[in-house]
Design a protein around this motif. Structure first.
Motif, short mmCIF file in Angstrom:
data_model
loop_
_atom_site.label_atom_id
_atom_site.label_comp_id
_atom_site.label_asym_id
_atom_site.label_seq_id
_atom_site.Cartn_x
_atom_site.Cartn_y
_atom_site.Cartn_z
N ALA A 153 0.40 -1.32 -0.13
CA ALA A 153 -0.21 -0.04 0.22
C ALA A 153 0.98 1.44 -0.01
O ALA A 153 0.48 2.32 -1.00
CB ALA A 153 -0.64 -0.01 1.30
N ASP A 154 2.08 0.91 0.76
CA ASP A 154 2.74 1.92 1.04
C ASP A 154 3.36 2.52 -0.80
O ASP A 154 3.54 3.96 -0.66
CB ASP A 154 4.12 1.74 1.94
N THR A 171 10.86 5.88 -0.60
CA THR A 171 11.26 7.30 -0.17
C THR A 171 12.60 7.77 0.20
O THR A 171 12.26 9.09 0.06
CB THR A 171 11.02 6.99 1.65
N ARG A 210 10.63 0.12 -0.81
CA ARG A 210 9.86 0.96 -0.65
C ARG A 210 10.73 2.13 0.84
O ARG A 210 10.29 3.71 0.01
CB ARG A 210 9.03 0.61 0.76
N LYS A 246 12.60 10.63 -2.96
CA LYS A 246 11.57 11.44 -3.25
C LYS A 246 11.72 12.52 -1.92
O LYS A 246 12.09 13.55 -2.10
CB LYS A 246 10.12 11.16 -2.37
N ARG A 302 2.10 1.82 -3.38
CA ARG A 302 0.51 2.80 -4.79
C ARG A 302 1.02 3.64 -4.21
O ARG A 302 1.17 5.11 -4.91
CB ARG A 302 -0.35 1.88 -4.45
N THR A 303 1.28 4.28 -2.76
CA THR A 303 1.18 6.11 -2.82
C THR A 303 2.04 6.86 -2.49
O THR A 303 1.49 7.82 -2.82
CB THR A 303 0.50 6.30 0.00
N LEU A 304 3.29 6.19 -2.65
CA LEU A 304 4.68 6.75 -3.47
C LEU A 304 4.24 7.18 -4.38
O LEU A 304 5.48 7.79 -5.08
CB LEU A 304 6.13 6.45 -2.71
N GLY A 305 3.97 6.14 -5.35
CA GLY A 305 3.67 6.46 -6.68
C GLY A 305 4.32 5.37 -7.58
O GLY A 305 5.12 5.45 -9.23
#
Length: 275
Positions: free
Chosen positions: A100-101, A154, A150, A157, A103-106
């Protein structure tokens, strides 16, 4: 006449005895003196023996990084390599949260079937990462665990792109070229020793960053590089230790001259190795 002869005898010197001289007895002191033998010959001189080195203590804590071997460690492992650890099992709930993380981060990724190759190599639930953080592409074949993906997204970004904005205003990172992600091998490709974190999907080696103007920022030793490009690489590398547990910068050792090694190996008490 007799008196004259007597007077002549008294005035003449005493003559030595004509017979053989008596043998002289050695004194007590001379009888106990050892005969002279001269200095000791070089070949018979005693050579001092070197003191034995203290034995290595067994069970000493590991202080070397995950993907690097010291000469002493290599020598020890050449005698008997440790058995490879089993493939890391994914906690279903943690894996669900990790995906899920992403997908949130693109992150653009594809879930793939489990990889098992024996000898401790494999990923129970691999993902192939194709792009991270606002469309930054990753070169083909980037298979890894979700936790690795992940951390990579992170870091890119929150730290890498902002550092580039300062070093090169107006420029944008559009791609990452990796030198290695998942591959079944031992550390540094050695024939003996411990298994690499690449063989468990926990690691990625970054060779360069691609910029939107076609320029490539190649990973290389930059400790003495006073340019903004050198400052950017050092800033990005230092920041990586906030997200990865092992960071080996270009030039940190002979095996890491041309790439940046990052992995998420979990160590005792949250220990991290960054250099």
């Amino acid at each position: 006449m007799a008196s004259l002869i007597s007077a002549a005898l008294l005035m003449s010197p005493t003559l030595p005895p004509t017979g053989p001289l008596p043998a002289m007895k050695p004194s007590a002191e001379a009888a106990h003196v050892a005969p002279f033998q001269g200095p000791p010959r070089p070949e018979t001189a005693e050579v001092p023996k070197p003191e034995p080195k203290p034995a290595l203590k067994e069970g000493a804590p590991e202080t070397t990084p995950d993907d690097a071997n010291t000469p002493a460690e290599t020598q020890k492992e050449s005698v008997a390599s440790p058995p490879p650890p089993p493939i890391e099992k994914e906690d279903p709930e943690k894996l669900k949260a990790c995906l899920a993380d992403l997908r949130t981060l693109g992150v653009q990724f594809e879930e793939k079937p489990a990889v098992t190759e024996g000898e401790g190599c494999g990923i129970e639930h691999p993902v192939e990462v194709k792009a991270i953080a606002d469309g930054v592409t990753v070169s083909a074949g980037a298979d890894m665990r979700c936790d690795t993906a992940r951390a990579l997204a992170t870091w890119m970004k929150n730290m890498v792109q902002p550092a580039l904005n300062v070093a090169m205003p107006g420029r944008k990172i559009v791609g990452i070229t990796h030198a290695s992600t998942y591959v079944c091998r031992l550390r540094n490709g050695a024939s003996t020793g411990k298994i690499s974190e690449h063989a468990r999907g926990n690691a990625i080696d970054i060779a360069d960053f691609k910029l939107d103007n076609g320029q490539s920022l190649t990973m290389k030793p930059r400790d003495e590089d006073s340019t903004l490009e050198g400052a950017f690489q050092r800033a990005a590398t230092a920041a990586a230790c906030l997200y990865f547990t092992t960071v080996l910068s270009p030039g940190s050792d002979a095996a890491h001259e041309t790439h940046l090694h990052l992995d998420v190996l979990q160590r005792t008490n949250g220990y991290r190795y960054c250099r």
